[in-house]
Design a protein around this motif. Structure first.
Motif, PDB file in Angstrom:
ATOM      1  N   ARG A 168       1.095  -1.362  -0.015  1.00  0.00           N
ATOM      2  CA  ARG A 168      -0.240  -0.088   0.061  1.00  0.00           C
ATOM      3  C   ARG A 168       0.768   1.059  -0.037  1.00  0.00           C
ATOM      4  O   ARG A 168       0.583   2.401  -0.408  1.00  0.00           O
ATOM      5  CB  ARG A 168      -0.854  -0.160   1.308  1.00  0.00           C
ATOM      6  CG  ARG A 168      -1.447   1.465   1.351  1.00  0.00           C
ATOM      7  CD  ARG A 168      -2.356   1.353  -0.485  1.00  0.00           C
ATOM      8  NE  ARG A 168      -3.245   2.196   0.307  1.00  0.00           N
ATOM      9  CZ  ARG A 168      -4.207   2.953  -0.678  1.00  0.00           C
ATOM     10  NH1 ARG A 168      -4.035   2.394  -1.923  1.00  0.00           N
ATOM     11  NH2 ARG A 168      -4.993   4.059  -0.295  1.00  0.00           N
ATOM     12  N   LEU A 169       1.878   1.282   1.253  1.00  0.00           N
ATOM     13  CA  LEU A 169       2.632   2.292   0.516  1.00  0.00           C
ATOM     14  C   LEU A 169       3.506   2.340  -0.664  1.00  0.00           C
ATOM     15  O   LEU A 169       4.028   3.608  -0.890  1.00  0.00           O
ATOM     16  CB  LEU A 169       3.626   2.456   1.521  1.00  0.00           C
ATOM     17  CG  LEU A 169       4.691   2.994   2.027  1.00  0.00           C
ATOM     18  CD1 LEU A 169       4.336   4.721   2.576  1.00  0.00           C
ATOM     19  CD2 LEU A 169       6.059   2.738   2.868  1.00  0.00           C
ATOM     20  N   ASN A 170       3.355   1.542  -1.409  1.00  0.00           N
ATOM     21  CA  ASN A 170       4.476   1.513  -2.550  1.00  0.00           C
ATOM     22  C   ASN A 170       3.283   2.470  -3.576  1.00  0.00           C
ATOM     23  O   ASN A 170       3.943   3.163  -4.538  1.00  0.00           O
ATOM     24  CB  ASN A 170       4.862   0.577  -3.358  1.00  0.00           C
ATOM     25  CG  ASN A 170       6.260  -0.105  -2.654  1.00  0.00           C
ATOM     26  OD1 ASN A 170       7.538   0.718  -2.971  1.00  0.00           O
ATOM     27  ND2 ASN A 170       6.344  -0.576  -1.041  1.00  0.00           N
ATOM     28  N   LEU A 171       2.383   1.861  -3.996  1.00  0.00           N
ATOM     29  CA  LEU A 171       1.446   2.274  -4.882  1.00  0.00           C
ATOM     30  C   LEU A 171       0.702   3.352  -4.272  1.00  0.00           C
ATOM     31  O   LEU A 171       0.938   4.281  -5.230  1.00  0.00           O
ATOM     32  CB  LEU A 171      -0.006   1.218  -4.261  1.00  0.00           C
ATOM     33  CG  LEU A 171      -1.354   2.114  -5.101  1.00  0.00           C
ATOM     34  CD1 LEU A 171      -0.909   1.303  -6.378  1.00  0.00           C
ATOM     35  CD2 LEU A 171      -2.652   0.612  -4.543  1.00  0.00           C
ATOM     36  N   LEU A 172       0.381   4.113  -3.033  1.00  0.00           N
ATOM     37  CA  LEU A 172       0.718   5.543  -2.868  1.00  0.00           C
ATOM     38  C   LEU A 172       1.121   6.479  -3.149  1.00  0.00           C
ATOM     39  O   LEU A 172       1.626   7.509  -3.821  1.00  0.00           O
ATOM     40  CB  LEU A 172       0.219   5.870  -1.138  1.00  0.00           C
ATOM     41  CG  LEU A 172      -0.484   5.337  -0.344  1.00  0.00           C
ATOM     42  CD1 LEU A 172      -0.224   5.353   0.748  1.00  0.00           C
ATOM     43  CD2 LEU A 172      -1.623   6.480  -0.982  1.00  0.00           C
ATOM     44  N   ALA A 173       3.046   5.742  -3.047  1.00  0.00           N
ATOM     45  CA  ALA A 173       4.135   6.815  -3.334  1.00  0.00           C
ATOM     46  C   ALA A 173       4.467   6.867  -4.684  1.00  0.00           C
ATOM     47  O   ALA A 173       5.199   7.788  -4.939  1.00  0.00           O
ATOM     48  CB  ALA A 173       5.553   6.617  -2.258  1.00  0.00           C
ATOM     49  N   ASN A 174       3.805   5.476  -5.706  1.00  0.00           N
ATOM     50  CA  ASN A 174       4.542   5.113  -6.710  1.00  0.00           C
ATOM     51  C   ASN A 174       3.310   5.703  -7.979  1.00  0.00           C
ATOM     52  O   ASN A 174       4.041   5.915  -8.495  1.00  0.00           O
ATOM     53  CB  ASN A 174       5.975   3.627  -7.153  1.00  0.00           C
ATOM     54  CG  ASN A 174       6.884   3.748  -6.607  1.00  0.00           C
ATOM     55  OD1 ASN A 174       8.069   5.260  -5.790  1.00  0.00           O
ATOM     56  ND2 ASN A 174       6.211   2.380  -6.099  1.00  0.00           N
TER      57      ASN A 174
END
Length: 255
Positions: A168-174
């Protein structure tokens, strides 16, 4: 006595012509000053708006960078909070800059945009896009802070690696924050384009003002010249008539 009266009239006539010349020159100087002031005000305001929009672009970029730096912090809570604080400070600056465009700022000498103008509409649209960007940013920050609670400070542990790899963090950031940022940037670019269009229009207005001032000044000069010619004809006629009377008197006396 007649000679004195004639001399007085001649002096008075020349003084009137001198006043006409002075009036014409004074009118031209005041007109040029007025036109120069109008041109300066128009260009100054547009230049300030353009500079402000460019600064907004830089501030928005820093907001995005700070969020990316926060997302990539592996195991340092203090560093994470530093990036979060930096993002929030830049975000508040960006909101303040947008409000200055809408409402003006006396200290900076920036006037508010006209109600219902294209710049106002596009600025408000940018604020809407920025609000969407903030929502994603707040979720990213909250997710990162939650993940960091289980990470030992200063140690590159498996927990730190798992936190960095969080889906989820990577989806938000990327993806999500990049999409929201691009939308806000597009709206900001639209403001810059409109300000550029207004500068083009202002340059045209400057040409029109200068042309109008030149025509007005030329008209005043022509009127002054016409009055001077008329006055000269009247003076000449007066002098000729008096000389004729004097000549007749002399001729009569000699006979």
């Amino acid at each position: 006595m007649k000679d004195l009266t004639l001399r007085t009239r001649l002096i008075g006539s020349f003084l009137i012509m001198a006043l006409l010349v002075a009036f014409t020159g004074g009118f031209g100087a005041l007109n040029i000053k007025r036109v120069g002031g109008q041109i300066q005000n128009i260009l100054e305001q547009l230049a300030k708006q353009q500079k402000l929009v460019l600064l907004m672009g830089v501030t928005q970029k820093y907001c995005h960078v700070s969020l990316m730096q926060a997302a990539l912090v592996p195991n340092d809570p203090e560093k994470l909070q530093e990036y979060i604080d930096d993002y929030q400070m830049k975000r508040d600056t960006l909101l303040s800059q947008a409000q200055i465009i809408l409402e003006g700022n006396k200290k900076l000498g920036v006037l508010p945009v006209a109600k219902g103008s294209v710049v106002e509409k596009r600025t408000r649209q940018f604020l809407v896009s920025l609000g969407e960007f903030e929502k994603v940013a707040d979720e990213l920050i909250a997710r990162k802070q939650t993940l960091m609670k289980g990470v030992p400070a200063g140690v590159m542990s498996q927990a730190a690696k798992d936190a960095l790899a969080d889906q989820r963090l990577n989806l938000l950031a990327n993806e999500e924050i990049a999409t929201a940022n691009d939308k806000a940037k597009e709206d900001l670019d639209d403001i810059l384009v409109e300000v550029g269009n207004r500068m083009t229009d202002a340059n045209k207005q400057v040409s029109d003002i200068q042309k109008s001032a030149g025509i007005t000044f030329a008209a005043v000069i022509l009127v002054a010249v016409a009055l001077a010619i008329l006055l000269g004809l009247l003076i000449t006629r007066n002098i000729v008539s008096r000389v004729s009377v004097m000549a007749e008197a002399v001729n009569s006396g000699s006979e």
